[in-house]
Design a protein around this motif. Structure first.
Motif, mmCIF file in Angstrom:
data_model
loop_
_atom_site.group_PDB
_atom_site.id
_atom_site.type_symbol
_atom_site.label_atom_id
_atom_site.label_comp_id
_atom_site.label_asym_id
_atom_site.label_seq_id
_atom_site.Cartn_x
_atom_site.Cartn_y
_atom_site.Cartn_z
ATOM 1 N N SER A 37 1.066 -1.132 -0.071
ATOM 2 C CA SER A 37 0.187 0.132 0.085
ATOM 3 C C SER A 37 0.834 1.159 0.126
ATOM 4 O O SER A 37 1.754 1.155 0.811
ATOM 5 C CB SER A 37 -1.106 0.105 1.264
ATOM 6 O OG SER A 37 -0.119 0.081 2.021
ATOM 7 N N ALA A 38 0.078 2.504 -0.341
ATOM 8 C CA ALA A 38 1.118 3.519 -0.415
ATOM 9 C C ALA A 38 1.334 4.081 1.073
ATOM 10 O O ALA A 38 2.221 4.258 1.655
ATOM 11 C CB ALA A 38 0.118 4.974 -0.956
ATOM 12 N N ALA A 39 0.814 3.393 2.081
ATOM 13 C CA ALA A 39 1.070 4.399 3.366
ATOM 14 C C ALA A 39 2.196 2.594 4.235
ATOM 15 O O ALA A 39 2.980 3.275 4.705
ATOM 16 C CB ALA A 39 -0.666 3.689 4.166
ATOM 17 N N GLN A 40 2.421 1.898 3.942
ATOM 18 C CA GLN A 40 3.266 1.177 3.676
ATOM 19 C C GLN A 40 4.766 1.876 3.431
ATOM 20 O O GLN A 40 5.851 1.544 4.406
ATOM 21 C CB GLN A 40 3.195 -0.222 3.272
ATOM 22 C CG GLN A 40 4.553 -1.241 4.163
ATOM 23 C CD GLN A 40 4.372 -2.373 3.301
ATOM 24 O OE1 GLN A 40 3.547 -3.071 2.962
ATOM 25 N NE2 GLN A 40 5.682 -3.507 4.137
ATOM 26 N N ILE A 41 4.425 2.100 1.942
ATOM 27 C CA ILE A 41 5.859 2.463 1.019
ATOM 28 C C ILE A 41 5.972 4.157 2.249
ATOM 29 O O ILE A 41 7.468 4.255 2.422
ATOM 30 C CB ILE A 41 5.534 3.089 -0.258
ATOM 31 C CG1 ILE A 41 5.273 1.731 -0.767
ATOM 32 C CG2 ILE A 41 6.732 3.610 -0.819
ATOM 33 C CD1 ILE A 41 6.389 0.831 -0.791
ATOM 34 N N ASN A 42 4.824 5.321 2.387
ATOM 35 C CA ASN A 42 5.565 5.963 2.809
ATOM 36 C C ASN A 42 6.119 5.939 4.467
ATOM 37 O O ASN A 42 7.478 6.791 4.659
ATOM 38 C CB ASN A 42 4.548 6.589 2.728
ATOM 39 C CG ASN A 42 4.090 8.078 2.170
ATOM 40 O OD1 ASN A 42 4.507 7.300 0.928
ATOM 41 N ND2 ASN A 42 3.063 7.787 1.392
ATOM 42 N N ARG A 43 5.731 4.208 5.163
ATOM 43 C CA ARG A 43 6.176 3.556 6.748
ATOM 44 C C ARG A 43 7.590 3.678 5.738
ATOM 45 O O ARG A 43 8.634 4.004 7.209
ATOM 46 C CB ARG A 43 5.639 3.444 7.067
ATOM 47 C CG ARG A 43 5.268 3.540 8.483
ATOM 48 C CD ARG A 43 4.764 1.028 8.546
ATOM 49 N NE ARG A 43 4.988 0.611 8.472
ATOM 50 C CZ ARG A 43 3.804 -0.917 7.708
ATOM 51 N NH1 ARG A 43 3.081 -0.592 8.803
ATOM 52 N NH2 ARG A 43 4.333 -1.667 7.714
ATOM 53 N N ASP A 44 7.841 2.499 5.097
ATOM 54 C CA ASP A 44 9.115 1.349 5.489
ATOM 55 C C ASP A 44 9.527 1.739 4.588
ATOM 56 O O ASP A 44 11.395 1.344 5.074
ATOM 57 C CB ASP A 44 8.583 0.245 5.132
ATOM 58 C CG ASP A 44 7.639 0.561 6.279
ATOM 59 O OD1 ASP A 44 7.175 0.267 7.382
ATOM 60 O OD2 ASP A 44 6.782 -1.227 5.752
#
Length: 254
Positions: free
Chosen positions: A234-241
């Motif tokens: 997800s976009a949220a995971q990429i931004n986080r990780d």
């Protein structure tokens, strides 16, 4: 004699052209072993196949695997609304970094909110010269395909950024996969993150495909020929990780 020389030259030129095509096809950053049978533990490598451009060193790399929590799942190309556990019973903490200082001096794993390893990074030290390639090792633990599913294979798209310069996040958009920018982006082009690859095709990420062992884990009779499953972060995971943190402090992007 003259005809033989011309023929030899023609064959040599053709071989050189084919070699060039092969090198270009392999220029993306990819996994050394992109396909693994289920239930098999595999030592693997992220292969950085080209550098940052003339006079630049590749100074680090950041790798993110879909965590399966809020990932996008497709089955035979169609969206799947259920969880990843419909197809894989033990994904979540299966890829772990292997310490190796052959290229970069520092390396660490990334973990999500549940404590599972969701990626890793390597950087510092001499880095990788533009004309060379580099291997960044990790261990892929045995992944099991859910016996009741119809999955023939499950492909996980792996997002990778090879870092050429330490910059702020706004500068990343000048990267694609071509040498010369502050980063080489081997990522999706359509997630809506600052790390998205600049490309008309979604051909950036590496992939790790788990194939079903049809002898030990045959398809249920109702499955027919079975299906192929794909998993994107997800976009949220990429931004986080995707960012790199060292001793608790984010060092890239700044």
């Amino acid at each position: 004699m003259k005809k033989n020389k011309i023929r030899t030259l023609t064959l040599a030129l053709a071989a050189a052209m084919l070699a060039g095509v092969g090198q270009n096809a392999l220029a993306h950053t990819r996994l050394e072993v992109p396909t693994i049978a289920e239930g098999v533990r595999q030592t693997n490598n992220v292969v950085i196949s080209h550098g940052c451009g003339e006079g630049k060193m590749t100074i680090g790399t950041s790798v993110v695997f879909p965590d399966g929590v809020d990932s996008t799942i497709t089955v035979g190309g169609q969206p799947h609304s259920g969880p990843l556990t419909d197809f894989v019973s033990n994904w979540g903490n299966t890829n772990q970094a292997i310490l190796n200082r052959a290229v970069f001096d520092f390396m660490d794993e990334k973990t999500g909110p549940n404590g599972n390893v969701s990626g890793f990074w390597a950087g510092g030290g001499q880095g990788m010269s533009n004309h060379l390639a580099a291997y960044v090792p990790f261990r892929a633990s045995a992944v099991n395909i859910e016996p009741t599913s119809c999955a023939n294979s499950v492909k996980f798209f792996v997002s990778i950024v090879d870092i050429c310069e330490i910059t702020g996040i706004d500068a990343l958009r000048s990267g694609s996969g071509e040498a010369g920018g502050p980063v080489n982006l081997w990522t999706h082009n359509n997630l809506g993150t600052p790390y998205d690859r600049v490309s008309t095709e979604d051909d950036g990420p590496a992939s790790l495909t788990i194939t079903r062992d049809l002898t030990k884990n045959p398809l249920p009779g109702s499955c027919g020929a079975g299906v192929d499953v794909e998993v994107k972060p997800s976009a949220a995971q990429i931004n986080r990780d995707m960012p790199i943190k060292f001793n608790g402090q984010q060092v890239w992007p700044q």
